[in-house]
Design an enzyme around this catalytic site. Structure first.
Site, short mmCIF file in Angstrom:
data_model
loop_
_atom_site.label_atom_id
_atom_site.label_comp_id
_atom_site.label_asym_id
_atom_site.label_seq_id
_atom_site.Cartn_x
_atom_site.Cartn_y
_atom_site.Cartn_z
N GLY A 1 -0.34 12.57 0.51
CA GLY A 1 0.00 12.07 1.71
C GLY A 1 0.14 12.94 2.68
CD GLU B 1 1.49 9.63 24.81
OE1 GLU B 1 2.25 9.04 23.58
OE2 GLU B 1 0.65 10.47 24.45
CB THR C 1 12.09 6.18 -5.92
OG1 THR C 1 12.12 6.76 -4.40
CG2 THR C 1 13.81 5.95 -6.04
CG LEU C 2 7.19 5.50 -9.35
CD1 LEU C 2 6.85 4.53 -10.29
CD2 LEU C 2 6.48 6.89 -9.32
CG HIS D 1 -3.65 -28.73 17.27
ND1 HIS D 1 -3.43 -27.75 18.36
CD2 HIS D 1 -2.64 -29.56 17.64
CE1 HIS D 1 -2.47 -28.27 19.22
NE2 HIS D 1 -1.94 -29.41 18.83
N GLY E 1 6.22 6.75 -2.45
CA GLY E 1 5.84 7.71 -1.28
C GLY E 1 6.48 7.33 -0.19
#
Ligand code: NAI
Length: 468
Positions: free
Chosen positions: A146, A205, A38-39, A447, A41
């Site tokens: 990519g 992390e 499939t296109l 607003h 990416g």
């Protein structure tokens, strides 16, 4: 089919397919090579689009469970049907990838199916599923191949127990315990999805703060918000080992400061420590120059060291790895090939994390300006004082505008808000037009909208916000 082209684009992600469409619009005979069936990416098939579908569905599920009642919407027996949620995600992906097929047909772009290799400066060889090789001649080549998930030394992503974003977008049941390595874009978006669907999440992390590179104020506030949502964080922490036993993983880690060692047993581990560019072997063989991070070096016209071979998106050593940056480069490169003045302004590329609330930034952070010795002013406005955010029960976050001390020109903006991703476009336009905070402050904002917080933050630069 005639095998001669003006432009062959290798890769059909947001950089590649947009480049192919713009090339065709400019009158070039264009082909786009794509390896997958499939296109679109990574972005369309296993990145931005499927993750946004799950972020949206999981947020609605969470709201139905935790927030509807306070609004007077009484519901009973809310149940998760994960398979249906995944089917809905697949449907969105399918519709969008088919959409690119349609756009290719409309623009008469030839879709070459297979792996594209550059055999010489004017030849692209396409190797199809049956290993059949076909050569195509072309005046120009655009590399838009990519990136793929990076891993840690000694950690093998099997997409079953230890997964990348690809695996974490397709779990067939909600993991009881999920350990996420990396507190960046992918780590935090997918932590949000699975937390809302019921997982116990620990994010590990390496640094002492999340989302490195973003404004420190934003990073600190965002951490507080995510903590409140029940996501656990181990900051300043390094994963040392992951052992798999009987479909469980044992993640061992060490605190960088105290050297204290810990381990967690979990059902799944998501590795989200960044991405690496897809550079095929023959690129360096051809003599195309790479930098020390294995990214292609390009000049200001996106030319590689071979002048008719261009590169864009995640494979180049320029700008962040973001879909919209790649799209803009795709347009610019097609225009440059056509002799026009294609251009990307790397100082004004917005970045958005699609959590709840969203985080969005554009331009410089306070830390960057300090480093560059630029004198600046700051205007901040909290959503607690914004009427629309208040009625929607979305009062977390703020707008922070940084301007040049002397000229008042906007240098950078960071926003945490339910709709920060949509709001940031106004600031990107303001910055492209060289606007000052005064220009924004004197522009009428409807607003009640979240965007009024931008106007108020702009007024706060001059210490005159109305509602705070
Ligand atoms: P990232 O670069 O955003 O975050 C990676 C995180 O992992 C950083 O915080 C880093 O300090 C941490 N890390 C690195 N090594 C580590 C280690 N050994 N132990 C613990 N932590 C470690 O990368 P991520 O989240 O994988 O995303 C990849 C790319 O995809 C990024 O360039 C991002 O811009 C892009 N992306 C963009 C999205 C969006 O625009 N909303 C969504 C998802 C991805």
């Amino acid at each position: 089919m005639n095998n001669n082209f003006d432009v062959i684009v290798i890769g059909s992600g947001p950089g590649g397919y947009v480049c192919a469409i713009r090339s065709a619009q400019l009158g070039f005979k264009t082909a786009c090579v794509e390896l997958s069936s499939t296109l679109g990416g990574v972005c369309l098939n296993r990145g931005c689009i499927p993750s946004k579908s799950l972020l949206n569905s999981s947020e609605l599920y969470h709201k139905a469970q935790k927030e509807f009642n306070t609004l007077g919407i009484e519901t009973t027996n809310i149940k998760l049907n994960l398979r249906k949620m995944m089917d809905n995600k697949k449907k969105s992906v399918q519709i969008l990838t088919k959409g690119i097929e349609f756009l290719f047909k409309k623009n008469k772009i030839v879709h070459l199916k297979g792996k594209g290799l550059i055999s010489s400066k004017n030849t692209v060889t396409v190797v199809d599923d049956s290993q059949k090789k076909t050569n195509y001649n072309t005046k120009n080549i655009v590399i838009a191949t990519g990136s793929e998930p990076a891993s840690l030394p000694g950690v093998k992503i099997d997409e079953k127990t230890i997964v990348s974003s690809t695996g974490a977008l397709s779990f067939d049941k909600v993991p009881e315990k999920l350990v996420v390595i990396g507190g960046g874009y992918i780590g935090l978006e997918l932590s949000s999805v699975w937390k809302r669907l019921g997982s116990d999440i620990t994010v590990i992390e390496f640094l002492d703060h999340i989302i490195p590179g973003m404004d420190k104020d934003i990073s600190a506030e965002f951490l507080k918000i995510l903590n409140k949502q029940g996501i656990n964080f181990k900051l300043n922490t390094k994963v040392t080992k992951i052992n798999i036993s009987k479909n469980k993983a044992i993640v061992e880690f060490i605190n960088n400061k105290s050297s204290q060692k810990e381990k967690i047993e979990c059902d799944k581990v998501l590795v989200a420590v960044g991405r690496k560019s897809n550079i095929s072997e023959n690129i360096s063989k051809l003599g195309i120059k790479l930098n020390n991070q294995n990214k292609i070096q390009v000049d200001e016209k996106f030319r590689t060291s071979i002048k008719n071979i261009y590169a864009i998106g995640d494979v180049i050593a320029k700008g962040p790895m973001l879909a919209h940056k790649a799209e803009d480069e795709g347009i610019a490169v097609a225009e440059i090939i056509a002799g026009q003045a294609g251009h990307v302004n790397y100082d004004v590329i917005p970045a958005v994390i699609y959590t709840s609330p969203e985080v969005a930034t554009v331009g410089k952070t306070e830390e960057q300006l300090k480093k560059e010795n630029v004198k600046y002013k700051i205007g901040k406005f909290p959503f607690l004082a914004n009427s629309r955010a208040k009625v929607n029960n979305e009062t977390e976050g703020f707008v922070k505008i940084i301007t040049d001390e002397k000229t008042d020109r906007v240098l950078g903006v960071s926003i945490i808000s339910a709709v920060a991703g949509t709001m940031i476009a106004e600031l990107a336009i303001a910055m492209e037009f060289g606007a000052s905070a005064e220009d924004i402050a004197r522009t009428c904002h409807a607003h009640p909208t979240h965007s009024e917080a931008i106007k108020e933050a702009a007024m706060a630069v001059d210490k005159r916000p109305i509602h705070f």
